[in-house]
Design a protein around this motif. Structure first.
Motif, short mmCIF file in Angstrom:
data_model
loop_
_atom_site.label_atom_id
_atom_site.label_comp_id
_atom_site.label_asym_id
_atom_site.label_seq_id
_atom_site.Cartn_x
_atom_site.Cartn_y
_atom_site.Cartn_z
N MET A 1 15.83 10.13 13.17
CA MET A 1 16.13 8.91 13.95
C MET A 1 17.07 8.02 13.12
N ASP A 2 18.16 7.57 13.74
CA ASP A 2 19.09 6.67 13.04
C ASP A 2 18.35 5.42 12.63
N ASN A 3 18.72 4.90 11.52
CA ASN A 3 18.19 3.61 11.08
C ASN A 3 16.71 3.63 10.67
N LEU A 4 16.13 4.82 10.48
CA LEU A 4 14.77 4.90 9.94
C LEU A 4 14.88 5.49 8.54
N PHE A 5 14.43 4.73 7.54
CA PHE A 5 14.52 5.16 6.15
C PHE A 5 13.10 5.22 5.58
N VAL A 6 12.63 6.43 5.34
CA VAL A 6 11.29 6.62 4.78
C VAL A 6 11.46 7.04 3.33
N SER A 7 10.91 6.23 2.44
CA SER A 7 11.14 6.49 1.02
C SER A 7 10.55 7.82 0.59
N LEU A 129 9.12 -8.75 6.54
CA LEU A 129 8.12 -8.05 5.74
C LEU A 129 6.80 -7.97 6.49
N ASP A 130 6.33 -6.76 6.70
CA ASP A 130 5.01 -6.55 7.31
C ASP A 130 4.53 -5.17 6.88
N PRO A 131 3.40 -5.09 6.15
CA PRO A 131 2.99 -3.77 5.66
C PRO A 131 2.76 -2.76 6.77
N MET A 132 2.28 -3.21 7.94
CA MET A 132 1.89 -2.25 8.98
C MET A 132 2.78 -2.40 10.22
N LEU A 133 3.57 -1.39 10.51
CA LEU A 133 4.35 -1.37 11.75
C LEU A 133 3.53 -0.56 12.74
N MET A 157 11.14 -4.28 6.63
CA MET A 157 10.51 -3.53 5.54
C MET A 157 9.01 -3.48 5.76
N GLY A 158 8.48 -2.26 5.87
CA GLY A 158 7.04 -2.10 6.05
C GLY A 158 6.53 -1.03 5.11
N ILE A 159 5.22 -0.85 5.09
CA ILE A 159 4.69 0.19 4.19
C ILE A 159 4.30 1.42 5.00
N ILE A 160 3.47 1.24 6.05
CA ILE A 160 3.13 2.39 6.91
C ILE A 160 3.58 2.08 8.34
N GLY A 161 4.20 3.05 8.97
CA GLY A 161 4.61 2.88 10.36
C GLY A 161 3.92 3.91 11.24
N HIS A 179 12.75 0.24 7.03
CA HIS A 179 12.48 0.83 5.72
C HIS A 179 10.97 0.92 5.53
N LEU A 180 10.48 2.14 5.37
CA LEU A 180 9.03 2.36 5.28
C LEU A 180 8.70 3.26 4.10
#
Ligand code: URA
Length: 209
Positions: A1-7, A129-133, A157-161, A179-180
């Motif tokens: 998916m465009d624009n989804l960056f998972v570290s 900023l929100d850890p949970m999407l 920027m989130g941590i888990i989506g 960014h997740l």
């Protein structure tokens, strides 16, 4: 998916595993959220604009750079607050803007109850900023407030989506990079991410009774 960056960074994977652990106490939980937020911010800001700037070293003049863009951090209350310090350590001159949204437990839709933005935006880039999407409702509502306010560049920027929330934000706002640290399986019937980490706010603030 465009624009989804998972570290894919090993440090983030390691810290996220500790964060998910049900036995991690609130102090450690806050520390991990702060550290992961800093690492994610490092990755999410790799396209910031810089301008050339010479600097005098003790030996000679060196060619250097300085950041051009002013950055705004927009934590989604309450658990987004836990991510602020980690990002702020990297960019201490960032401004922090507060928008308060809560999730209506019945409709699962966000309700805005606090908004302390000035009349016009004073920053070029806003990091939400929100850890949970989870459902994506709060993220979309915040993006819409910031767009209406006139912010030109926004990143989440989130941590888990959850796939559901990622899909919805992407459908409504395909221009916003997400960014997740991880994408999980699904949302349960009460809007929690599975396997997730539980309620991020409760675990952060010790209100997990
Ligand atoms: N918010 C949380 O804190 N956890 C979830 O799993 C979903 C939303």
């Amino acid at each position: 998916m465009d624009n989804l960056f998972v570290s894919n960074h090993p440090l983030i994977k390691h810290k996220l595993t500790k964060l998910r652990d049900k036995d991690t106490d609130p102090k450690k939980f806050r520390e991990l959220i702060r550290e992961i937020a800093g690492l994610l911010a490092y990755e999410a800001t790799n396209d910031l604009q810089v301008s050339p700037k010479d600097v005098e070293t003790p030996m000679a003049t060196a060619k250097g750079f300085e950041l051009q863009e002013k950055i705004g951090l927009v934590p989604i209350l309450r658990s987004g607050l836990g991510m602020v310090e980690g990002v702020w350590e990297l960019m201490p001159s960032a401004e922090v803007w507060h928008i308060g949204l809560y999730r209506d437990e019945r409709t699962l839709k966000p309700v805005e109850y606090y908004n302390k933005l000035p009349v016009s935006p004073s920053v070029g880039l806003c990091l939400i900023l929100d850890p949970m999407l989870a459902t994506g409702g709060s993220a979309i509502a915040t993006i819409e407030v910031l767009k209406r306010w006139g912010v030109k560049r926004i990143k989440f920027m989130g941590i888990i989506g959850a796939p559901e929330g990622i899909g919805l934000v992407h459908r409504e706002h395909p221009d916003i990079p997400l960014h997740l640290a991880a994408v999980d399986d699904h949302l349960n019937e009460i809007g929690y991410i599975i396997p997730g980490l539980g309620d991020a706010g409760d675990r952060m603030f010790g209100t997990d009774y």
